[in-house]
Design a protein around this motif. Sequence first.
Motif, PDB file in Angstrom:
ATOM      1  N   GLN A  75      12.307  10.749   0.738  1.00  0.00           N
ATOM      2  CA  GLN A  75      12.426  10.061   2.024  1.00  0.00           C
ATOM      3  C   GLN A  75      13.862   9.637   2.285  1.00  0.00           C
ATOM      4  OE1 GLN A  75       9.428   7.022   1.411  1.00  0.00           O
ATOM      5  NE2 GLN A  75       7.909   8.129   2.609  1.00  0.00           N
ATOM      6  N   SER A  76      14.556   9.174   1.245  1.00  0.00           N
ATOM      7  CA  SER A  76      15.963   8.795   1.387  1.00  0.00           C
ATOM      8  C   SER A  76      16.788   9.984   1.868  1.00  0.00           C
ATOM      9  CB  SER A  76      16.517   8.274   0.059  1.00  0.00           C
ATOM     10  OG  SER A  76      15.853   7.097  -0.349  1.00  0.00           O
ATOM     11  N   PHE A 121      11.695   5.688   8.793  1.00  0.00           N
ATOM     12  CA  PHE A 121      10.682   4.647   8.894  1.00  0.00           C
ATOM     13  C   PHE A 121      10.702   4.105  10.317  1.00  0.00           C
ATOM     14  CE2 PHE A 121      11.569   4.518   4.295  1.00  0.00           C
ATOM     15  CZ  PHE A 121      10.271   4.591   3.805  1.00  0.00           C
ATOM     16  N   ARG A 169       5.452   3.554   2.718  1.00  0.00           N
ATOM     17  CA  ARG A 169       5.661   4.999   2.565  1.00  0.00           C
ATOM     18  C   ARG A 169       4.554   5.814   3.219  1.00  0.00           C
ATOM     19  NH1 ARG A 169       7.178   4.504  -3.873  1.00  0.00           N
ATOM     20  NH2 ARG A 169       9.223   3.483  -3.584  1.00  0.00           N
ATOM     21  N   SER A 170       3.375   5.211   3.350  1.00  0.00           N
ATOM     22  CA  SER A 170       2.235   5.931   3.931  1.00  0.00           C
ATOM     23  C   SER A 170       2.136   5.757   5.435  1.00  0.00           C
ATOM     24  CB  SER A 170       0.933   5.447   3.287  1.00  0.00           C
ATOM     25  OG  SER A 170       0.936   5.660   1.903  1.00  0.00           O
ATOM     26  N   TRP A 176       6.158   5.763   7.622  1.00  0.00           N
ATOM     27  CA  TRP A 176       6.986   6.965   7.529  1.00  0.00           C
ATOM     28  C   TRP A 176       6.637   7.964   8.623  1.00  0.00           C
ATOM     29  CZ3 TRP A 176      11.431   8.250   5.813  1.00  0.00           C
ATOM     30  CH2 TRP A 176      11.781   9.594   5.718  1.00  0.00           C
ATOM     31  N   SER A 214       5.067  -0.896  -1.163  1.00  0.00           N
ATOM     32  CA  SER A 214       5.670   0.436  -1.128  1.00  0.00           C
ATOM     33  C   SER A 214       4.662   1.483  -0.666  1.00  0.00           C
ATOM     34  CB  SER A 214       6.227   0.811  -2.505  1.00  0.00           C
ATOM     35  OG  SER A 214       5.205   0.830  -3.479  1.00  0.00           O
ATOM     36  N   ALA A 220      12.308   3.500  -0.015  1.00  0.00           N
ATOM     37  CA  ALA A 220      12.126   4.917   0.296  1.00  0.00           C
ATOM     38  C   ALA A 220      12.142   5.724  -0.996  1.00  0.00           C
ATOM     39  CB  ALA A 220      13.236   5.397   1.220  1.00  0.00           C
ATOM     40  N   THR A 221      11.291   6.721  -1.084  1.00  0.00           N
ATOM     41  CA  THR A 221      11.317   7.631  -2.232  1.00  0.00           C
ATOM     42  C   THR A 221      12.607   8.460  -2.161  1.00  0.00           C
ATOM     43  OG1 THR A 221      10.209   9.426  -1.053  1.00  0.00           O
ATOM     44  CG2 THR A 221       8.805   7.794  -2.166  1.00  0.00           C
TER      45      THR A 221
END
Length: 211
Positions: free
Chosen positions: A139-140, A108, A57-58, A61, A53, A135-136
């Motif tokens: 982010q979602s 993404f 995410r880093s 994204w 994750s 996705a956080t």
Amino acid sequence: CDGVLRAQGVYGYPIEIQALFFMALRSAMSMLKHDTEGKEFMERISKRLHALSFHMRSYFWLDFQQLNDIYRYKTEEYSHTAVNKFNVIPDSIPEWVFDFMPLRGGYFIGNVSPARMDFRWFALGNCVAILASLATPEQSAAIMDLIEERWEELVGEMPVKICHPAIESHEWRIVTGCDPKNTRWSYHNGGSWPGDFFFFFSFLKLFSFRL
């Protein structure tokens, strides 16, 4: 994964594979027994989920701020403090991304590897990332915002395009060998796949909450 060539294991793993793997790990976590052996596996899976994750995410994204950061990357950075960890060359950013990326939204990208980023939008990987909580929440919401902002490009008159943009012209000839199955917006090259329908309907359910 998709009909347009993306060599796995050479250029890294595509967003779809990463998101499905994340979903599989979470599913395995929920099915394991809470005995000694199960707890051991849970610890190993938990570490893998945390690492995966963070990586996704880093580094996978992309939003307006991240796009500007990449555009200003310095190359040939090799220490552990390097900002440009994959040595991506800013000039490799395709021009269409700057017009495609709205101020509100993000997604993404297709793949990340040394000196190479696949900036294309892939519907399946992004939808699975939301469904699996890869996705956080922020982010979602950004992914849904992007779809809403770029509805004509990503949906238009089709159910949903699996890839944007489709490759064409000289790049199409090089990558596909002029294969007629991979013409612009065909079944393989950015079109719709029947196998994606489960995720598509799940995506529609997600989007209905926004309306």
